[in-house]
Design a protein around this motif. Structure first.
Motif, PDB file in Angstrom:
ATOM      1  N   LYS A 137       0.803  -1.221   0.000  1.00 47.61           N
ATOM      2  CA  LYS A 137       0.000   0.000   0.000  1.00 47.61           C
ATOM      3  C   LYS A 137       0.834   1.268   0.000  1.00 47.61           C
ATOM      4  O   LYS A 137       0.285   2.369  -0.107  1.00 47.61           O
ATOM      5  N   VAL A 138       2.141   1.139   0.126  1.00 47.86           N
ATOM      6  CA  VAL A 138       3.006   2.315  -0.021  1.00 47.86           C
ATOM      7  C   VAL A 138       2.939   2.798  -1.459  1.00 47.86           C
ATOM      8  O   VAL A 138       3.030   2.000  -2.398  1.00 47.86           O
ATOM      9  N   GLU A 149      -7.601  -9.788  -1.882  1.00 45.76           N
ATOM     10  CA  GLU A 149      -7.299  -9.208  -3.184  1.00 45.76           C
ATOM     11  C   GLU A 149      -7.310  -7.677  -3.148  1.00 45.76           C
ATOM     12  O   GLU A 149      -6.728  -7.027  -4.026  1.00 45.76           O
ATOM     13  N   VAL A 150      -7.945  -7.091  -2.140  1.00 46.02           N
ATOM     14  CA  VAL A 150      -7.934  -5.635  -1.971  1.00 46.02           C
ATOM     15  C   VAL A 150      -6.753  -5.214  -1.102  1.00 46.02           C
ATOM     16  O   VAL A 150      -5.990  -4.309  -1.442  1.00 46.02           O
ATOM     17  N   PRO A 198      -0.043   1.074  -7.029  1.00 45.45           N
ATOM     18  CA  PRO A 198       0.519   2.134  -6.192  1.00 45.45           C
ATOM     19  C   PRO A 198      -0.345   3.382  -6.055  1.00 45.45           C
ATOM     20  O   PRO A 198       0.061   4.324  -5.376  1.00 45.45           O
ATOM     21  N   VAL A 199      -1.527   3.401  -6.676  1.00 46.77           N
ATOM     22  CA  VAL A 199      -2.354   4.611  -6.578  1.00 46.77           C
ATOM     23  C   VAL A 199      -3.732   4.344  -5.990  1.00 46.77           C
ATOM     24  O   VAL A 199      -4.514   5.279  -5.831  1.00 46.77           O
ATOM     25  N   LEU A 200      -4.051   3.101  -5.637  1.00 52.54           N
ATOM     26  CA  LEU A 200      -5.360   2.788  -5.071  1.00 52.54           C
ATOM     27  C   LEU A 200      -5.275   2.790  -3.546  1.00 52.54           C
ATOM     28  O   LEU A 200      -4.515   2.021  -2.951  1.00 52.54           O
ATOM     29  N   VAL A 201      -6.058   3.651  -2.904  1.00 54.96           N
ATOM     30  CA  VAL A 201      -6.038   3.792  -1.452  1.00 54.96           C
ATOM     31  C   VAL A 201      -6.879   2.681  -0.819  1.00 54.96           C
ATOM     32  O   VAL A 201      -7.983   2.383  -1.274  1.00 54.96           O
ATOM     33  N   LEU A 202      -6.365   2.091   0.250  1.00 55.80           N
ATOM     34  CA  LEU A 202      -7.080   1.030   0.954  1.00 55.80           C
ATOM     35  C   LEU A 202      -8.275   1.640   1.691  1.00 55.80           C
ATOM     36  O   LEU A 202      -8.118   2.576   2.483  1.00 55.80           O
TER      37      LEU A 202
END
Length: 382
Positions: A281-282, A362-363, A369-373
């Motif tokens: 998630k970085v 999978e989430v 690198p651009v999808l926020v959790l």
């Protein structure tokens, strides 16, 4: 047509200070709290702890408020110290740090929001931290809303699972080879890996945040490092090639960036340490180097200045230069560990089971690198 791979790097803008980072709306604190909560969990902030936030003057106040609020919600005794920016390596060796040092000595937990990392300075180097009882978390280049919104949202238990699995493969290896499309080809041997272990920080510990990788110290490094970004040069204008033999830098080539690097450490460099990123998630896009190094599948290494012509690991080298490779391939004793920037551990059943405690694997483990959790998967109810 020949494509120049150095025409642009989409993952680096080479910011040089928090002053170059965008500020955020005061309401953004709502979205920063999951990451700030995970930071306090990692630091094991407990009721009554004396928590010192040592933040450079240019850090976004909303970031400072989010971290302070998260610590206060744990009934900690919070103090905020605003300090001048730290300098790189030995660039300003005579900087007076008496106030910073005195405050650090009285704290149970120190959360440092500095650009270069306080460990570049002798009064706050690792030996001084280990001699005290404080738990020290460093947000070097990462005291930003972007870092709290992305890498800091990964549940800490998932990170611990990734570290444990990675060390089972890495710590007993005899050889590790790192290559890249741009020409890096390094082989490491005789290394020691750091095992942070589960359960958060212990007294005398220093850890970076967001949590993100496994660090090691080699005694043998051979081959070519082609730098994609470094703390001394930023993104080089042309290929910056560094040749290593016997863990020492023997040659630096590459125009203006090579000249900058040679001036930074006139006595020369050696390979002090290196790190494999584990945090999916970085962010890569828009992130500083010390964020991108922690991205799952990334590689970075720290060249340190020689002292009297020799490697001296007991103190700062006063010319530390961290170098980034965003999408390497890593082979450990002949077995793939990272393939073109893809950390293969993310697909393993035990890692997916660890992630499933907090939401869809999978989430949580997707390394886009651009999808926020989404905040409901960040560990608050884990």
């Amino acid at each position: 047509m020949t494509i120049n791979p150095y025409a642009g790097n989409p993952y680096a803008g080479s910011p040089f200070t928090y002053a170059a980072e965008p500020s955020v709306s005061p309401y953004a604190i709502v979205e920063l709290m999951p990451g700030a909560r995970n930071l306090c969990e990692y630091a094991r902030v407990a009721p009554g702890d004396r928590v010192l936030l040592m933040m450079e003057h240019t850090v976004d106040p909303v970031v400072v408020q989010a971290i302070a609020a998260a610590a206060a919600m744990r009934d900690a005794d919070v103090r905020i110290l605003s300090v001048p920016p730290f300098s790189a390596g030995g660039w300003d060796r005579e900087a007076p740090l008496q106030i910073e040092t005195a405050a650090f000595h009285e704290a149970d937990v120190v959360i440092g929001g500095t650009w270069w990392g306080e460990v570049h300075s002798e009064p706050l180097f690792f030996d001084q931290i280990r001699a005290r009882s404080a738990r020290f978390v460093s947000l070097h280049m990462t005291a930003t809303a972007g870092a709290l919104l992305t890498g800091a949202r990964l549940p800490v238990e998932v990170f611990y699972a990734l570290v444990a699995r990675a060390l089972r493969q890495l710590a007993t290896a005899s050889s590790i080879r790192v290559t890249s499309a741009r020409g890096t080809d390094l082989t490491f041997a005789g290394f020691t890996f750091e095992d942070p272990g589960p359960g958060g920080l212990r007294p005398g510990d220093w850890r970076p945040f967001p949590y993100g990788g496994v660090n090691f110290w080699p005694t043998e490094t051979e081959g070519m490092l082609v730098v994609e970004d470094s703390t001394v040069t930023g993104v080089p204008e042309e290929p910056l090639r560094i040749t290593l033999e016997g863990n020492l830098v023997r040659k630096i080539e590459g125009g203006a960036a090579a000249a900058q690097l040679r001036r930074y450490a006139p006595e020369g460099f050696y390979m002090r340490h290196a790190l494999f990123g584990l945090n999916p998630k970085v962010r890569l896009a828009g992130g500083t180097q010390f964020e991108r190094e922690k991205h799952a599948g990334a590689f970075y290494c720290g060249l340190d200045g020689l002292t009297g012509g020799l490697p001296v690991t007991s103190g700062p080298g006063f010319a530390h230069c961290d170098c980034q490779v965003d999408r390497p391939t890593v082979v450990v004793d002949g077995e793939l560990f990272v393939e073109h920037g893809r950390l293969l551990l993310l697909d393993e059943p035990e890692i997916r089971r660890a992630a499933a405690r907090f939401g869809p694997p999978e989430v949580i483990l997707d390394d886009n690198p651009v999808l926020v959790l989404p905040r409901r998967y960040t560990g608050g109810a884990g």
